[in-house]
Design a protein around this motif. Structure first.
Motif, PDB file in Angstrom:
ATOM      1  N   HIS A  42       0.808  -1.363  -0.110  1.00  0.00           N
ATOM      2  CA  HIS A  42       0.133   0.077   0.154  1.00  0.00           C
ATOM      3  C   HIS A  42       0.991   1.295   0.010  1.00  0.00           C
ATOM      4  N   GLU A  43       2.083   1.086   0.544  1.00  0.00           N
ATOM      5  CA  GLU A  43       2.913   2.157   0.625  1.00  0.00           C
ATOM      6  C   GLU A  43       2.956   3.047  -0.827  1.00  0.00           C
ATOM      7  N   HIS A  44       2.928   1.970  -1.669  1.00  0.00           N
ATOM      8  CA  HIS A  44       3.352   2.754  -3.126  1.00  0.00           C
ATOM      9  C   HIS A  44       1.940   3.127  -3.964  1.00  0.00           C
ATOM     10  N   GLY A  50       7.390   6.707  -9.667  1.00  0.00           N
ATOM     11  CA  GLY A  50       8.344   7.109  -9.098  1.00  0.00           C
ATOM     12  C   GLY A  50       8.202   8.703  -8.773  1.00  0.00           C
ATOM     13  N   HIS A  51       8.525   9.125  -7.257  1.00  0.00           N
ATOM     14  CA  HIS A  51       8.127  10.579  -7.136  1.00  0.00           C
ATOM     15  C   HIS A  51       9.259  11.267  -6.902  1.00  0.00           C
ATOM     16  N   GLY A  52      10.332  10.921  -7.350  1.00  0.00           N
ATOM     17  CA  GLY A  52      11.443  11.638  -7.437  1.00  0.00           C
ATOM     18  C   GLY A  52      11.343  12.908  -8.419  1.00  0.00           C
ATOM     19  N   GLY A  74       3.361  -3.826  14.676  1.00  0.00           N
ATOM     20  CA  GLY A  74       3.736  -5.371  14.278  1.00  0.00           C
ATOM     21  C   GLY A  74       4.869  -5.165  13.192  1.00  0.00           C
ATOM     22  N   ARG A  75       5.257  -3.998  12.826  1.00  0.00           N
ATOM     23  CA  ARG A  75       6.399  -3.850  11.913  1.00  0.00           C
ATOM     24  C   ARG A  75       7.836  -4.255  12.438  1.00  0.00           C
ATOM     25  N   ASP A  76       7.961  -4.353  13.861  1.00  0.00           N
ATOM     26  CA  ASP A  76       9.045  -4.393  14.490  1.00  0.00           C
ATOM     27  C   ASP A  76       9.562  -6.208  13.984  1.00  0.00           C
ATOM     28  N   VAL A  99      17.333   9.469   6.135  1.00  0.00           N
ATOM     29  CA  VAL A  99      16.642  10.312   4.829  1.00  0.00           C
ATOM     30  C   VAL A  99      15.559   9.644   4.229  1.00  0.00           C
ATOM     31  N   GLY A 100      14.418  10.476   3.946  1.00  0.00           N
ATOM     32  CA  GLY A 100      13.179  10.047   3.563  1.00  0.00           C
ATOM     33  C   GLY A 100      12.540   9.439   4.905  1.00  0.00           C
ATOM     34  N   ALA A 101      12.529   9.968   5.866  1.00  0.00           N
ATOM     35  CA  ALA A 101      12.267   9.345   7.471  1.00  0.00           C
ATOM     36  C   ALA A 101      10.998   9.146   7.501  1.00  0.00           C
ATOM     37  N   GLY A 102       9.967   9.737   6.517  1.00  0.00           N
ATOM     38  CA  GLY A 102       8.445   9.691   7.049  1.00  0.00           C
ATOM     39  C   GLY A 102       8.165  10.007   8.355  1.00  0.00           C
ATOM     40  N   THR A 122      14.977  13.849   7.015  1.00  0.00           N
ATOM     41  CA  THR A 122      14.682  14.587   5.910  1.00  0.00           C
ATOM     42  C   THR A 122      13.456  14.020   5.212  1.00  0.00           C
ATOM     43  N   ASP A 123      12.776  14.776   4.538  1.00  0.00           N
ATOM     44  CA  ASP A 123      11.827  13.965   3.772  1.00  0.00           C
ATOM     45  C   ASP A 123      11.173  15.189   2.745  1.00  0.00           C
ATOM     46  N   VAL A 124      10.538  14.612   1.565  1.00  0.00           N
ATOM     47  CA  VAL A 124      10.124  15.666   0.511  1.00  0.00           C
ATOM     48  C   VAL A 124       8.963  16.228   0.898  1.00  0.00           C
ATOM     49  N   GLU A 125       8.076  15.546   1.751  1.00  0.00           N
ATOM     50  CA  GLU A 125       6.680  15.785   1.988  1.00  0.00           C
ATOM     51  C   GLU A 125       6.629  16.732   3.375  1.00  0.00           C
ATOM     52  N   PRO A 126       6.116  18.036   3.216  1.00  0.00           N
ATOM     53  CA  PRO A 126       6.068  19.031   4.181  1.00  0.00           C
ATOM     54  C   PRO A 126       5.368  18.319   5.281  1.00  0.00           C
ATOM     55  N   THR A 150      14.377  18.001  -1.281  1.00  0.00           N
ATOM     56  CA  THR A 150      13.636  18.180  -2.517  1.00  0.00           C
ATOM     57  C   THR A 150      13.917  16.729  -3.165  1.00  0.00           C
ATOM     58  N   PRO A 151      13.161  16.278  -4.219  1.00  0.00           N
ATOM     59  CA  PRO A 151      13.413  15.121  -4.925  1.00  0.00           C
ATOM     60  C   PRO A 151      15.050  14.807  -5.088  1.00  0.00           C
ATOM     61  N   THR A 152      15.786  15.805  -5.538  1.00  0.00           N
ATOM     62  CA  THR A 152      17.020  15.560  -5.895  1.00  0.00           C
ATOM     63  C   THR A 152      18.122  15.848  -4.867  1.00  0.00           C
ATOM     64  N   VAL A 166      18.894   5.259   4.730  1.00  0.00           N
ATOM     65  CA  VAL A 166      18.004   5.379   3.713  1.00  0.00           C
ATOM     66  C   VAL A 166      17.126   4.311   3.745  1.00  0.00           C
ATOM     67  N   VAL A 167      15.629   4.160   4.420  1.00  0.00           N
ATOM     68  CA  VAL A 167      15.071   2.943   4.579  1.00  0.00           C
ATOM     69  C   VAL A 167      13.798   3.186   3.483  1.00  0.00           C
ATOM     70  N   HIS A 168      13.752   2.241   2.723  1.00  0.00           N
ATOM     71  CA  HIS A 168      12.482   1.887   1.582  1.00  0.00           C
ATOM     72  C   HIS A 168      12.372   3.287   0.984  1.00  0.00           C
ATOM     73  N   HIS A 172      12.006   4.851  -4.791  1.00  0.00           N
ATOM     74  CA  HIS A 172      11.487   5.955  -5.170  1.00  0.00           C
ATOM     75  C   HIS A 172      12.300   6.877  -5.716  1.00  0.00           C
ATOM     76  N   LEU A 173      13.489   6.973  -5.689  1.00  0.00           N
ATOM     77  CA  LEU A 173      14.400   8.205  -6.259  1.00  0.00           C
ATOM     78  C   LEU A 173      14.473   8.157  -7.810  1.00  0.00           C
ATOM     79  N   ALA A 174      14.249   9.402  -8.259  1.00  0.00           N
ATOM     80  CA  ALA A 174      14.440   9.353  -9.797  1.00  0.00           C
ATOM     81  C   ALA A 174      15.951   9.104 -10.484  1.00  0.00           C
TER      82      ALA A 174
HETATM   83  C1  LIG Z   1       7.965   4.184   2.395  1.00  0.00           C
HETATM   84  S1  LIG Z   1       8.316   5.762   3.229  1.00  0.00           S
HETATM   85  C2  LIG Z   1       9.774   5.181   4.279  1.00  0.00           C
HETATM   86  C3  LIG Z   1       9.543   6.275   5.419  1.00  0.00           C
HETATM   87  C4  LIG Z   1      10.862   5.728   6.520  1.00  0.00           C
HETATM   88  N1  LIG Z   1      11.986   5.523   6.047  1.00  0.00           N
HETATM   89  C5  LIG Z   1      10.232   4.253   7.021  1.00  0.00           C
HETATM   90  O1  LIG Z   1      11.398   3.504   7.013  1.00  0.00           O
HETATM   91  O2  LIG Z   1       9.190   4.380   7.671  1.00  0.00           O
HETATM   92  C6  LIG Z   1       9.288   6.711   1.888  1.00  0.00           C
HETATM   93  C7  LIG Z   1       9.433   8.144   2.297  1.00  0.00           C
HETATM   94  O3  LIG Z   1      10.398   8.832   1.641  1.00  0.00           O
HETATM   95  C8  LIG Z   1       9.999  10.015   1.038  1.00  0.00           C
HETATM   96  N2  LIG Z   1      10.789  10.406   0.101  1.00  0.00           N
HETATM   97  C9  LIG Z   1      10.786  10.073  -1.167  1.00  0.00           C
HETATM   98  N3  LIG Z   1      11.732  10.438  -2.030  1.00  0.00           N
HETATM   99  C10 LIG Z   1      12.437  11.320  -1.181  1.00  0.00           C
HETATM  100  C11 LIG Z   1      13.469  12.330  -1.358  1.00  0.00           C
HETATM  101  N4  LIG Z   1      14.157  11.914  -2.435  1.00  0.00           N
HETATM  102  N5  LIG Z   1      14.246  12.578  -0.332  1.00  0.00           N
HETATM  103  C12 LIG Z   1      13.656  12.421   0.842  1.00  0.00           C
HETATM  104  N6  LIG Z   1      12.511  11.991   1.057  1.00  0.00           N
HETATM  105  C13 LIG Z   1      12.083  11.238   0.034  1.00  0.00           C
HETATM  106  C14 LIG Z   1       8.635  10.119   1.360  1.00  0.00           C
HETATM  107  O4  LIG Z   1       7.725  11.304   1.351  1.00  0.00           O
HETATM  108  C15 LIG Z   1       8.221   8.973   2.172  1.00  0.00           C
HETATM  109  O5  LIG Z   1       7.884   9.706   3.456  1.00  0.00           O
END
Ligand SMILES: C[S@@+](CC[C@H](N)C(=O)[O-])C[C@H]1O[C@@H](n2cnc3c(N)ncnc32)[C@H](O)[C@@H]1O
Length: 246
Positions: A42-44, A50-52, A74-76, A99-102, A122-126, A150-152, A166-168, A172-174
């Motif tokens: 569902h994450e996707h 690709g949201h980069g 349950g994720r653990d 990076v992409g901490a969600g 860091t995250d791209v989503e405010p 930013t995406p880049t 950098v987890v999951h 997503h990166l362009a």
């Molecule tokens: C699947 S979630 C993973 C969140 C977290 N790393 C975790 O393991 O719970 C992907 C996250 O990466 C962010 N993201 C995607 N592309 C990114 C980028 N270029 N830089 C920073 N964040 C990014 C998304 O907004 C989203 O919050």
């Protein structure tokens, strides 16, 4: 659960796969019981292009909804966060970037592991940045702060961090090589970068065609001038890659 599955299929088979769509799809269910295959499929939702590339779809825009998925207790059981932290070999004063901490599943654990250091998430989503800064205040972690990327560009200053996690996010990166260069520049001498993502045969994660193999990640990191290898610490369904600047 059913609602979550319906949203997933609507997102992946319907509008979200159309490049014309800009509709965001976020989890609406209360699927606390199964953070496994369903939630990480569902994450996707909404992100198959690709949201980069410009961040047009904002599939991760609603942090309050995504925390039910990303921070499901349950994720653990399948994420093995303690093993990931063990691989990072942290000391209490380190500066660490998530990076992409969600919503901060790892960032909070990292902040607890470096009590005299700092975690920059860091995250791209405010809305993720807002959520995580509020979470840091709520759980009294003054050494955790979230910043907008930013995406880049990661937004991390050159030579500023000892560890980057950098987890999951990699899939997503362009432009992954460019992104890896940016991250490499952010490392201090002796610093290390860790990438966790879903393997091709994983029972959860994005559709297979969107996954990035560990060999490809290692090649991308090498193209960015880093030495990378699969970590000896194995995770279920995921690979863990560690890299450093030679
Ligand atoms: C699947 S979630 C993973 C969140 C977290 N790393 C975790 O393991 O719970 C992907 C996250 O990466 C962010 N993201 C995607 N592309 C990114 C980028 N270029 N830089 C920073 N964040 C990014 C998304 O907004 C989203 O919050």
């Amino acid at each position: 659960m059913r609602r979550l599955m319906r949203a997933f299929f609507a997102a992946t088979l319907g509008s979200a796969c159309s490049s014309a769509s800009t509709r965001a799809v976020v989890p609406t269910g209360d699927d606390g019981s199964d953070h496994g295959a369903r939630s990480h499929d569902h994450e996707h939702a909404g992100r198959h292009e690709g949201h980069g590339v410009g961040g047009a779809h904002h599939a991760f825009a609603d942090a309050d909804a995504w925390t039910k998925v990303f921070d499901d207790p349950g994720r653990d059981a399948w994420q093995h966060p303690d093993d990931v932290l063990r691989a990072l070999d942290l000391t209490p004063t380190m500066t660490v970037a998530d990076v992409g901490a969600g919503t901060g599943y790892f960032a909070v654990r990292l902040a607890l592991a470096v009590p005299r250091g700092e975690v920059i998430a860091t995250d791209v989503e405010p809305d993720m940045v807002r959520f995580l800064n509020e979470r840091a205040r709520r759980v009294h972690l003054p050494n955790l702060r979230a910043i907008r990327a930013t995406p880049t560009a990661s937004g991390l200053a050159a030579g500023s961090v000892d560890r980057i996690l950098v987890v999951h996010v990699w899939h997503h990166l362009a432009d992954r090589v460019d992104f890896a260069r940016d991250l490499s520049a952010a490392l201090r001498p002796g610093g290390k970068l860790f990438v966790v993502d879903f393997g091709l045969t994983a029972r959860r994660g994005p559709p297979t065609n969107l996954r990035v193999t560990p060999e490809a990640v290692i090649a991308e990191l090498a193209a960015a001038g880093m030495a990378a290898k699969v970590s000896p610490i194995a995770l279920p369904d995921q690979y863990l890659i560690e890299a450093h600047r030679p």
